[in-house]
Design a protein around this motif. Structure first.
Motif, mmCIF file in Angstrom:
data_model
loop_
_atom_site.group_PDB
_atom_site.id
_atom_site.type_symbol
_atom_site.label_atom_id
_atom_site.label_comp_id
_atom_site.label_asym_id
_atom_site.label_seq_id
_atom_site.Cartn_x
_atom_site.Cartn_y
_atom_site.Cartn_z
ATOM 1 N N THR A 154 40.013 78.017 65.433
ATOM 2 C CA THR A 154 40.903 78.590 64.844
ATOM 3 C C THR A 154 40.607 80.199 64.664
ATOM 4 N N ASP A 158 42.967 83.256 66.255
ATOM 5 C CA ASP A 158 43.599 84.387 65.484
ATOM 6 C C ASP A 158 43.117 85.508 65.802
ATOM 7 N N ALA A 161 45.032 86.285 68.711
ATOM 8 C CA ALA A 161 46.479 86.759 68.628
ATOM 9 C C ALA A 161 46.704 88.017 68.279
ATOM 10 N N ARG A 405 48.076 77.144 67.752
ATOM 11 C CA ARG A 405 47.840 78.223 66.837
ATOM 12 C C ARG A 405 48.451 79.596 67.712
ATOM 13 N N VAL A 406 48.270 79.276 68.884
ATOM 14 C CA VAL A 406 48.721 80.471 69.806
ATOM 15 C C VAL A 406 49.502 80.088 71.138
ATOM 16 N N ALA A 437 50.965 84.663 68.598
ATOM 17 C CA ALA A 437 50.720 84.069 67.620
ATOM 18 C C ALA A 437 51.962 82.911 67.592
ATOM 19 N N ARG A 438 51.684 81.550 67.579
ATOM 20 C CA ARG A 438 52.834 80.728 67.572
ATOM 21 C C ARG A 438 53.469 80.984 66.060
ATOM 22 N N ALA A 441 52.155 78.258 63.446
ATOM 23 C CA ALA A 441 50.803 78.207 63.455
ATOM 24 C C ALA A 441 50.497 77.902 62.106
#
Length: 447
Positions: A154, A158, A161, A405-406, A437-438, A441
């Motif tokens: 994670t 982050d 991203a 998450r991405v 970034a999704r 997320a």
């Protein structure tokens, strides 16, 4: 059955040494040399190696092929059935602690299971299997291991991203501290000196017995590892090492360097798996679904297995014969013969492996790969990698967390084209992804 196996000519021996084994050694057997890996990719040396071995099998037959190496009986295994036999009948009469392996691994794990034989090997193997829970899909420390992998992945997602790019250096900067935490405990997260010590010793190990030993450096490594075993951080493998029963001949601390070492190429396999998924958006979407989807977990692990099949992290499986061995159609080899199995030759054998040059992670999730007795991403038989399930759990968790998450897309030009056969060499150090970034997320951050 003939009295002697086929022996390569001097010219063909030179071709094998120069075109197959030489490039493998140059790229680094114990720790990869990024410049050599990049050069091998540019020159398509992996394709050349597979082609050379194919010609040797056509020219000399499928039995073991002896090479004209002064002072050492050396033979290549070229037949799939012989591969099955060697792996099935290890470590007797096919010993895993080959002379070259003892020379290499002795630099940083002189009492490890991989450099042991006989009863002491059995004792060390039982200890390692007890700690790593070989054969169990879910390790007893999964309750700590999984959250650690998700936390580090994670943090990596982050950061990527924000910068918009994910490359090997950034991935490794998250992977290696995660491995230290899983193996040794949270206190080891920032212990970069330990990793530097092990990497230096592995660099010496690339030269096997040709490199002088550094007992001072090895002792420093052992002291640091011993301190973590003594601390026995809850949820770490070190705590299990401290608690497990073992005979006196089992050096507990000396088993740990192998786990740290093995996680290094596992990270490269995971990064290649990310590249494969990025090149196959339909499969990527199935891995990136909600966290409680068991089929997505299985598919992520299948992607890692397929990554190691396509680009083996153990380029050559080594065995030394402990007795005279007889081969169907290949004569007799004397005791002490060094046998080499070039993994990529069998993993990409279009005659025996369906869709050998394609990415098909479902061959693993559906059990189709079980029929391929020459598919050995984690070796096979009694000497199978004891940490297989741990590595697959961790790597799969990292991939799932990242992709939830991405978004990832290969930075052009991508070396992977899903409409063409995949290359036989893929440099993980050169892979780069565009990251975003999704939108959902935040909704899956706690999964």
């Amino acid at each position: 059955m003939g009295d002697a196996p086929a022996t390569a000519s001097v010219a063909d021996t030179a071709r094998v040494l120069g075109g197959v084994l030489g490039p493998i050694l140059a790229q680094g057997v114990i720790v990869r040399r990024p410049r050599a890996v990049a050069a091998a990719g540019r020159l398509h040396l992996d394709d050349r190696a597979v082609a050379i071995l194919g010609r040797m099998r056509e020219r000399y037959g499928r039995g073991p092929l002896r090479l004209r190496v002064p002072g050492r009986s050396v033979a290549l295994v070229l037949d799939p059935d012989d591969v099955t036999r060697v792996l099935r009948d290890s470590p007797e009469p096919f010993a895993a602690d080959s002379r070259e392996k003892r020379g290499a691994l002795g630099h940083f794990q002189p009492h490890g299971v991989l450099v042991s034989h006989g009863q002491v090997r059995d004792e060390r193997r039982r200890f390692v299997e007890a700690v790593l829970e070989t054969g169990h899909p879910v390790h007893r420390t999964a309750g700590a291991m999984g959250p650690t992998a998700r936390e580090e992945a994670t943090r990596l997602a982050d950061l990527a991203a924000i910068t918009g790019v994910l490359d090997w250096d950034r991935f490794d900067a998250a992977w290696t501290p995660m491995v230290r935490r899983i193996v040794l405990g949270d206190a080891a997260r920032e212990d970069h000196e330990l990793t530097a010590l092990l990497t230096a010793l592995r660099g010496q190990a690339n030269w096997s017995y040709l490199s002088p030993a550094r007992p001072d450096r090895l002792e420093r490594l052992r002291l640091r590892l011993g301190a973590y075993v003594g601390a026995a951080a809850p949820g770490s493998l070190a705590a299990l090492v401290a608690a497990a029963s073992a005979p006196d001949r089992v050096d507990r601390v000396d088993q740990i360097p192998q786990w740290l070492f093995a996680f290094d190429p596992a990270g490269q396999a995971a990064f290649r798996a990310l590249a494969l998924l990025a090149a196959h958006p339909d499969l990527l979407a199935r891995v990136a679904v909600d966290a409680d989807d068991a089929s997505a977990d299985d598919l992520a692990r299948g992607a890692v297995l397929e990554s190691v099949r396509l680009w083996p992290t153990t380029a050559v499986v080594l065995r030394d014969t402990t007795t005279e061995t007889h081969w169907e159609g290949g004569g007799t080899l004397p005791a002490g013969t060094a046998l080499g199995i070039v993994s990529s030759f069998f993993h990409r054998d279009t005659a025996t492996v369906p869709a050998a040059d394609r990415f098909d992670p479902e061959r693993w999730t559906e059990g189709r790969a079980d029929d391929g007795h020459t598919l050995l991403p984690f070796s096979a038989g009694p000497v199978v990698c004891p940490g297989r399930e741990v590595v697959l759990h961790v790597a799969g968790t990292v991939l799932r967390t990242l992709l939830r998450r991405v978004t990832v897309a290969p930075v052009p030009p991508s070396p992977l084209d899903p409409d063409r056969p995949l290359p036989r060499g893929l440099d993980p150090f050169a892979l780069r992804f565009a990251v975003g970034a999704r939108r959902d997320a935040a909704a899956v951050a706690g999964g």
